[in-house]
Design a protein around this motif. Structure first.
Motif, PDB file in Angstrom:
ATOM      1  N   GLU A 189       0.657  -1.284   0.138  1.00 25.38           N
ATOM      2  CA  GLU A 189       0.010   0.054   0.001  1.00 25.38           C
ATOM      3  C   GLU A 189       0.672   1.334  -0.066  1.00 25.38           C
ATOM      4  N   GLY A 190       0.289   2.197  -0.794  1.00 25.67           N
ATOM      5  CA  GLY A 190       1.096   3.726  -0.895  1.00 25.67           C
ATOM      6  C   GLY A 190       2.541   3.415  -1.499  1.00 25.67           C
ATOM      7  N   GLU A 191       2.704   2.603  -2.084  1.00 30.67           N
ATOM      8  CA  GLU A 191       4.229   2.533  -2.787  1.00 30.67           C
ATOM      9  C   GLU A 191       4.321   3.057  -4.074  1.00 30.67           C
ATOM     10  N   GLU A 192       5.063   4.111  -4.289  1.00 35.53           N
ATOM     11  CA  GLU A 192       5.152   4.798  -5.680  1.00 35.53           C
ATOM     12  C   GLU A 192       6.410   4.139  -6.370  1.00 35.53           C
ATOM     13  N   ASN A 193       7.236   3.258  -5.898  1.00 37.98           N
ATOM     14  CA  ASN A 193       8.262   2.468  -6.645  1.00 37.98           C
ATOM     15  C   ASN A 193       8.033   1.168  -6.862  1.00 37.98           C
ATOM     16  N   GLY A 194       7.979   0.679  -7.898  1.00 42.65           N
ATOM     17  CA  GLY A 194       7.564  -0.562  -8.379  1.00 42.65           C
ATOM     18  C   GLY A 194       8.530  -1.659  -7.595  1.00 42.65           C
ATOM     19  N   TYR A 195       9.856  -1.088  -7.284  1.00 46.71           N
ATOM     20  CA  TYR A 195      10.700  -2.200  -6.594  1.00 46.71           C
ATOM     21  C   TYR A 195      10.302  -2.643  -5.252  1.00 46.71           C
ATOM     22  N   ASN A 196       9.461  -1.846  -4.493  1.00 47.22           N
ATOM     23  CA  ASN A 196       8.861  -2.156  -3.268  1.00 47.22           C
ATOM     24  C   ASN A 196       7.745  -2.889  -3.438  1.00 47.22           C
ATOM     25  N   VAL A 197       7.155  -3.219  -4.478  1.00 43.35           N
ATOM     26  CA  VAL A 197       5.986  -4.099  -4.754  1.00 43.35           C
ATOM     27  C   VAL A 197       6.536  -5.510  -4.967  1.00 43.35           C
ATOM     28  N   CYS A 198       6.737  -6.313  -4.128  1.00 42.27           N
ATOM     29  CA  CYS A 198       7.599  -7.372  -4.144  1.00 42.27           C
ATOM     30  C   CYS A 198       6.869  -8.403  -5.205  1.00 42.27           C
ATOM     31  N   ARG A 199       7.896  -9.029  -5.885  1.00 45.59           N
ATOM     32  CA  ARG A 199       7.590 -10.205  -6.577  1.00 45.59           C
ATOM     33  C   ARG A 199       7.625 -11.543  -5.890  1.00 45.59           C
ATOM     34  N   HIS A 223       8.652 -14.306  -5.435  1.00 46.05           N
ATOM     35  CA  HIS A 223       9.633 -15.141  -4.714  1.00 46.05           C
ATOM     36  C   HIS A 223      10.140 -14.247  -3.478  1.00 46.05           C
ATOM     37  N   GLU A 224       9.555 -13.205  -3.148  1.00 50.15           N
ATOM     38  CA  GLU A 224       9.870 -12.222  -1.948  1.00 50.15           C
ATOM     39  C   GLU A 224       8.789 -12.153  -1.192  1.00 50.15           C
ATOM     40  N   TRP A 225       7.652 -12.874  -1.367  1.00 53.97           N
ATOM     41  CA  TRP A 225       6.417 -12.808  -0.505  1.00 53.97           C
ATOM     42  C   TRP A 225       6.890 -13.633   0.701  1.00 53.97           C
ATOM     43  N   ARG A 226       6.073 -13.236   1.842  1.00 55.51           N
ATOM     44  CA  ARG A 226       6.597 -13.798   3.168  1.00 55.51           C
ATOM     45  C   ARG A 226       5.339 -14.191   3.744  1.00 55.51           C
ATOM     46  N   LYS A 227       5.420 -15.233   4.806  1.00 52.98           N
ATOM     47  CA  LYS A 227       4.206 -15.773   5.657  1.00 52.98           C
ATOM     48  C   LYS A 227       3.408 -14.843   6.070  1.00 52.98           C
ATOM     49  N   PRO A 253      -3.502   4.417  -7.918  1.00 47.69           N
ATOM     50  CA  PRO A 253      -3.255   3.048  -7.626  1.00 47.69           C
ATOM     51  C   PRO A 253      -2.673   2.815  -6.141  1.00 47.69           C
ATOM     52  N   VAL A 254      -3.464   2.947  -5.064  1.00 49.41           N
ATOM     53  CA  VAL A 254      -3.161   3.102  -3.771  1.00 49.41           C
ATOM     54  C   VAL A 254      -2.382   1.860  -3.326  1.00 49.41           C
ATOM     55  N   LYS A 255      -3.075   0.649  -3.795  1.00 47.27           N
ATOM     56  CA  LYS A 255      -2.567  -0.846  -3.550  1.00 47.27           C
ATOM     57  C   LYS A 255      -1.984  -1.400  -4.816  1.00 47.27           C
ATOM     58  N   LYS A 256      -1.068  -1.995  -4.765  1.00 48.41           N
ATOM     59  CA  LYS A 256      -0.360  -2.668  -5.963  1.00 48.41           C
ATOM     60  C   LYS A 256      -0.108  -4.248  -5.344  1.00 48.41           C
ATOM     61  N   SER A 257       0.082  -4.895  -6.356  1.00 43.97           N
ATOM     62  CA  SER A 257       0.492  -6.449  -6.102  1.00 43.97           C
ATOM     63  C   SER A 257       0.952  -7.103  -7.488  1.00 43.97           C
ATOM     64  N   GLY A 289      19.044  -5.158  -7.634  1.00 36.62           N
ATOM     65  CA  GLY A 289      19.943  -6.350  -7.381  1.00 36.62           C
ATOM     66  C   GLY A 289      19.701  -6.591  -5.874  1.00 36.62           C
ATOM     67  N   LEU A 290      19.144  -5.751  -5.035  1.00 39.75           N
ATOM     68  CA  LEU A 290      19.011  -5.958  -3.753  1.00 39.75           C
ATOM     69  C   LEU A 290      17.729  -6.926  -3.278  1.00 39.75           C
ATOM     70  N   THR A 291      17.822  -7.462  -2.069  1.00 43.37           N
ATOM     71  CA  THR A 291      16.884  -8.495  -1.640  1.00 43.37           C
ATOM     72  C   THR A 291      15.722  -7.638  -1.010  1.00 43.37           C
ATOM     73  N   ARG A 292      14.547  -8.102  -0.823  1.00 42.33           N
ATOM     74  CA  ARG A 292      13.424  -7.253   0.079  1.00 42.33           C
ATOM     75  C   ARG A 292      13.860  -7.015   1.144  1.00 42.33           C
ATOM     76  N   ARG A 293      14.772  -7.387   2.032  1.00 41.43           N
ATOM     77  CA  ARG A 293      15.174  -7.022   3.367  1.00 41.43           C
ATOM     78  C   ARG A 293      16.143  -5.949   3.174  1.00 41.43           C
ATOM     79  N   GLU A 294      17.135  -6.084   2.250  1.00 39.72           N
ATOM     80  CA  GLU A 294      18.298  -5.019   1.879  1.00 39.72           C
ATOM     81  C   GLU A 294      17.514  -3.742   1.608  1.00 39.72           C
ATOM     82  N   ARG A 295      16.369  -3.948   0.753  1.00 37.35           N
ATOM     83  CA  ARG A 295      15.805  -2.631   0.417  1.00 37.35           C
ATOM     84  C   ARG A 295      15.171  -1.972   1.336  1.00 37.35           C
ATOM     85  N   GLN A 296      14.693  -2.762   2.213  1.00 31.44           N
ATOM     86  CA  GLN A 296      13.825  -2.125   3.585  1.00 31.44           C
ATOM     87  C   GLN A 296      14.876  -1.511   4.374  1.00 31.44           C
TER      88      GLN A 296
END
Length: 253
Positions: free
Chosen positions: A13-23, A25-29, A105-109, A153-160
């Protein structure tokens, strides 16, 4: 109009950059995965796709009109109508958006790979719909919204964690203790200490930002950990990312 059914989505939600809309393989439980019962699928231009993926501005009115109340979510076996949502593709990539009743587009997936492949099959041989972006404010990247090349090239954790480090740097720049900037630059690059002493606060901050805004390494991680210490809000983000990694590693063993 094309429609898709039984889609799994993981809203960011509220993500303006596509790199924060995780693919996928980076989804979490702990992510809140939802099921969409029915949703329109639209083939659009590269320009509009990039606009939806990497911005948070008003969508074309004609696009909103075309998808109005044509999406249904399933919750507790009940079907709920969604005001404005759609799966969009440029034939090369796929994005789902939900405006939650607004015009942007407030929410993206992203989609799971099998459903992405289905999207490409469904639009094969079709022409993109033409939608005019009415008003567009030129997007500028900055310390709290880094350019995609700086997250590549960064992982979800590294981006965060990188975003967390940039938030800490931004706070440092605005703080009442600018002399601390040279201290943190020395932490980042101790070998340069004799030179750093000669820098003004602005020079030191520029060197610190320029040094840390590219890539991610153990040096970035150490600096981030030290800078957020003692700041409850920042520490919560830090702990959340590192607890997630610990749990993932336990599950792998």
């Amino acid at each position: 109009m094309l429609y898709m059914h039984d889609l799994w989505v993981n809203w960011f939600e509220g993500e303006e950059n596509g790199y924060n809309v995780c693919r996928f393989h980076e989804w979490r439980k702990e992510d809140g995965i939802e099921l969409i019962d029915q949703i329109p699928l639209i083939l659009i231009s590269d320009e509009l796709f990039n606009f939806i993926e990497n911005d948070l501005q008003d969508l074309p009115a004609s696009l909103l009109q075309d998808v109005h109340r044509k999406t249904y979510m399933k919750k507790n076996q009940e079907r709920h109508t969604v005001e404005y949502a759609a799966v969009v593709t440029n034939g090369k990539d796929v994005m789902v958006f939900d405006t939650i009743g607004y015009t942007l587009p407030v929410k993206k997936s992203r989609l799971i790979p099998r459903q992405e492949r289905l999207v490409f099959e469904m639009v094969q041989g079709k022409e993109p719909e033409h939608y005019l972006i009415e008003e567009r404010v030129l997007k500028e990247h900055h310390i709290l919204s880094l350019a995609p090349t700086k997250m590549s090239g960064l992982t979800r954790r590294e981006r965060q964690l990188k975003q967390l480090l940039m938030m800490a740097l931004d706070q440092l720049k605005q703080s009442d203790h600018p002399e601390e900037i040279r201290y943190w630059l020395t932490e980042w690059n101790p070998a340069q200490y004799p030179t750093i002493k000669q820098f003004s606060n602005d020079e030191a901050w520029d060197r610190l930002y320029e040094g840390t805004c590219n890539g991610w390494s153990m040096a970035h991680e150490e600096l981030c950990k030290k800078m957020v210490k003692g700041q409850p809000f920042f520490e919560t983000i830090w702990q959340g990312e590192n607890e997630g990694v610990s749990q993932h590693m336990k599950s792998q063993n």
